[in-house]
Design a protein around this motif. Structure first.
Motif, PDB file in Angstrom:
ATOM      1  N   VAL A 131       0.867  -1.179   0.000  1.00  0.00           N
ATOM      2  CA  VAL A 131       0.000   0.000   0.000  1.00  0.00           C
ATOM      3  C   VAL A 131       0.903   1.227   0.000  1.00  0.00           C
ATOM      4  CG1 VAL A 131      -1.691   1.326   1.312  1.00  0.00           C
ATOM      5  CG2 VAL A 131      -1.905  -1.147   1.169  1.00  0.00           C
ATOM      6  N   ILE A 132       0.605   2.184  -0.879  1.00  0.00           N
ATOM      7  CA  ILE A 132       1.447   3.376  -1.026  1.00  0.00           C
ATOM      8  C   ILE A 132       0.594   4.603  -0.760  1.00  0.00           C
ATOM      9  CG2 ILE A 132       2.990   4.655  -2.553  1.00  0.00           C
ATOM     10  CD1 ILE A 132       3.150   2.064  -4.266  1.00  0.00           C
ATOM     11  N   GLY A 133       1.066   5.461   0.126  1.00  0.00           N
ATOM     12  CA  GLY A 133       0.307   6.674   0.420  1.00  0.00           C
ATOM     13  C   GLY A 133       0.999   7.507   1.469  1.00  0.00           C
TER      14      GLY A 133
ATOM     15  N   ASP B 144       1.727  -1.662  13.078  1.00  0.00           N
ATOM     16  CA  ASP B 144       1.595  -3.107  12.972  1.00  0.00           C
ATOM     17  C   ASP B 144       1.973  -3.617  11.585  1.00  0.00           C
ATOM     18  OD1 ASP B 144      -0.625  -1.741  11.947  1.00  0.00           O
ATOM     19  OD2 ASP B 144      -1.933  -3.493  12.157  1.00  0.00           O
ATOM     20  N   LEU B 145       2.482  -2.723  10.732  1.00  0.00           N
ATOM     21  CA  LEU B 145       2.900  -3.098   9.382  1.00  0.00           C
ATOM     22  C   LEU B 145       4.349  -2.683   9.157  1.00  0.00           C
ATOM     23  CD1 LEU B 145      -0.253  -1.841   7.431  1.00  0.00           C
ATOM     24  CD2 LEU B 145       0.319  -4.235   7.919  1.00  0.00           C
ATOM     25  N   HIS B 146       5.008  -3.349   8.213  1.00  0.00           N
ATOM     26  CA  HIS B 146       6.347  -2.925   7.809  1.00  0.00           C
ATOM     27  C   HIS B 146       6.227  -1.643   6.992  1.00  0.00           C
ATOM     28  CE1 HIS B 146       8.573  -6.477   9.145  1.00  0.00           C
ATOM     29  NE2 HIS B 146       7.526  -7.178   8.762  1.00  0.00           N
ATOM     30  N   LEU B 147       7.233  -0.791   7.115  1.00  0.00           N
ATOM     31  CA  LEU B 147       7.173   0.541   6.510  1.00  0.00           C
ATOM     32  C   LEU B 147       8.469   0.861   5.788  1.00  0.00           C
ATOM     33  CD1 LEU B 147       5.907   3.791   8.172  1.00  0.00           C
ATOM     34  CD2 LEU B 147       8.289   3.672   7.396  1.00  0.00           C
ATOM     35  N   GLY B 148       8.339   1.442   4.600  1.00  0.00           N
ATOM     36  CA  GLY B 148       9.488   1.964   3.876  1.00  0.00           C
ATOM     37  C   GLY B 148       9.211   3.395   3.469  1.00  0.00           C
ATOM     38  N   ARG B 149      10.066   4.319   3.903  1.00  0.00           N
ATOM     39  CA  ARG B 149       9.865   5.729   3.575  1.00  0.00           C
ATOM     40  C   ARG B 149      10.268   5.973   2.119  1.00  0.00           C
ATOM     41  NH1 ARG B 149      12.047  10.342   7.577  1.00  0.00           N
ATOM     42  NH2 ARG B 149      10.443   9.304   8.818  1.00  0.00           N
ATOM     43  N   LEU B 150       9.427   6.696   1.387  1.00  0.00           N
ATOM     44  CA  LEU B 150       9.707   6.991  -0.016  1.00  0.00           C
ATOM     45  C   LEU B 150      10.262   8.410  -0.181  1.00  0.00           C
ATOM     46  CD1 LEU B 150       6.595   5.318  -1.679  1.00  0.00           C
ATOM     47  CD2 LEU B 150       8.922   4.413  -1.467  1.00  0.00           C
ATOM     48  N   PHE B 151       9.517   9.422   0.265  1.00  0.00           N
ATOM     49  CA  PHE B 151      10.031  10.791   0.221  1.00  0.00           C
ATOM     50  C   PHE B 151       9.137  11.699   1.050  1.00  0.00           C
ATOM     51  CE2 PHE B 151       7.378  10.325  -3.595  1.00  0.00           C
ATOM     52  CZ  PHE B 151       6.490  11.387  -3.461  1.00  0.00           C
ATOM     53  N   GLY B 152       9.649  12.896   1.335  1.00  0.00           N
ATOM     54  CA  GLY B 152       8.872  13.907   2.033  1.00  0.00           C
ATOM     55  C   GLY B 152       8.670  15.095   1.123  1.00  0.00           C
TER      56      GLY B 152
ATOM     57  N   TYR C 158       4.920   6.824   2.152  1.00  0.00           N
ATOM     58  CA  TYR C 158       5.463   5.534   2.562  1.00  0.00           C
ATOM     59  C   TYR C 158       4.910   4.417   1.686  1.00  0.00           C
ATOM     60  CZ  TYR C 158       5.873   8.235   6.946  1.00  0.00           C
ATOM     61  OH  TYR C 158       6.127   9.198   7.884  1.00  0.00           O
ATOM     62  N   GLN C 159       5.585   3.285   1.748  1.00  0.00           N
ATOM     63  CA  GLN C 159       4.975   2.043   1.287  1.00  0.00           C
ATOM     64  C   GLN C 159       4.869   1.128   2.509  1.00  0.00           C
ATOM     65  OE1 GLN C 159       7.259  -0.405  -1.431  1.00  0.00           O
ATOM     66  NE2 GLN C 159       9.185   0.604  -0.913  1.00  0.00           N
ATOM     67  N   LEU C 160       3.742   0.470   2.630  1.00  0.00           N
ATOM     68  CA  LEU C 160       3.456  -0.411   3.756  1.00  0.00           C
ATOM     69  C   LEU C 160       3.240  -1.828   3.246  1.00  0.00           C
ATOM     70  CD1 LEU C 160       0.768   1.793   5.582  1.00  0.00           C
ATOM     71  CD2 LEU C 160       3.240   1.784   5.988  1.00  0.00           C
TER      72      LEU C 160
END
Length: 318
Positions: A155-157, A165-173, A280-282
């Protein structure tokens, strides 16, 4: 019950011995190929004969040949062994050039309007045989449930506080700014916080049940409330609505900059200071170790990084 009893007596090693003995047509050669002692292969062959109710391999002159029943077992045994190998090799490896894995993601269109098109272009370039399903983030969709059930991989947003409770990857600010028509009074007069709050705002529909969005969440934390005069579920259409009205869109600068050269709109600073809008992407634990899932997440990160580099290069060139 008879089927269950028979099934319990068969293991993959026994199938491997069966296939090797039948194709080598020799217990001694099968033992060498399997890396086993000959008595152990003979013992396994005895078990196989008992299970099949057939000798499977019989002597013929100086050698041995499979029986009719044995011949019928060669290809099914090979199929079982190939399937078993694929079962685990697919979990450990992923070749995008030859894969047919379906990628499923849910994404907000609040992001850079070039993000999803470039992501699809990159995925199809490197994984041409992989179908791509893109689902919207909407108030009717429970993205946590979708991730947990395997309905989507990623999920991207943007969230003010991503779920823990989910894994997270930061994309940009991105900096929060306002997009208005070039005819909006604030373009000439400017505005303060009071005027901004009283203006007619346009906002997206919630992305999931109970969501207010990062703008209204921050305002609520300050005890403030803006006047939302319109809501739209299609974020990509909002800039055109802004261009023909006095509506105010408050969102990330990168998104707004895509429209200033094509629509009669202008970017204004927000008189209320907002934290940077983080994207982020989750993903769920169920796909965390997936090789295909890791590859997809790497592609998402790469596309997001490339868009930020483009913006940085353009800013430096101006």
């Amino acid at each position: 019950m008879k089927y269950v009893s028979m099934f319990d007596k068969i293991d993959l090693h026994l199938i491997r011995v069966l296939h090797t003995v039948l194709t080598e047509r020799s217990v001694s050669r099968a033992a060498l190929r399997l890396g086993m002692y000959q008595p152990a292969v003979s013992s396994s062959l005895k078990r196989l004969r008992e299970l099949a109710g057939d000798p499977l391999l019989v002597r013929s002159g100086a050698g041995m040949v499979p029986t009719v029943a044995g011949l019928r077992m060669i290809e099914p045994a090979a199929h079982i062994l190939r399937s078993a190998e694929m079962l685990f090799s697919d979990a450990r490896s992923f070749d995008p050039a030859t894969a047919s894995h379906t990628f499923s993601l849910a994404a907000s269109d609040y992001m850079d309007p070039q993000f999803l098109p470039q992501l699809v272009t990159q995925l199809k370039a490197h994984a041409p045989g992989c179908p791509i399903d893109i689902h919207p983030l909407s108030a009717d969709a429970d993205y946590r449930h979708q991730l947990a059930q395997g309905q989507v991989d990623v999920v991207i947003g943007n969230w003010p506080k991503p779920p823990d409770d989910l894994h997270l990857g930061r994309l940009f600010g991105d900096e929060v700014v306002c997009l208005v028509s070039t005819q909006h009074p604030a373009v000439k007069r400017g505005w303060d916080a009071e005027a901004w709050l009283a203006a007619d705002h346009i906002a997206p529909m919630p992305t999931h049940p109970g969501a207010r969005g990062v703008i209204d969440d921050h305002l609520a934390s300050l005890g403030l409330l803006r006047k939302i005069a319109a809501r739209c579920p299609h974020f990509g259409l909002i800039p055109a609505m802004v261009a023909g009205s006095l509506l105010v869109l408050t969102t990330g600068r990168q998104y707004c900059e895509r429209f200033v050269d094509t629509l009669p709109v202008q970017i204004l600073p927000s008189p209320i200071v907002f934290p940077r809008m983080m994207y982020y992407q989750l993903w769920h634990e169920r796909t965390h170790a997936s090789v295909a899932g890791r590859w997809l997440r790497d592609q998402i990160k790469t596309v997001a990084s490339s868009l930020r580099r483009i913006e940085h290069d353009v800013a430096n060139a101006v």
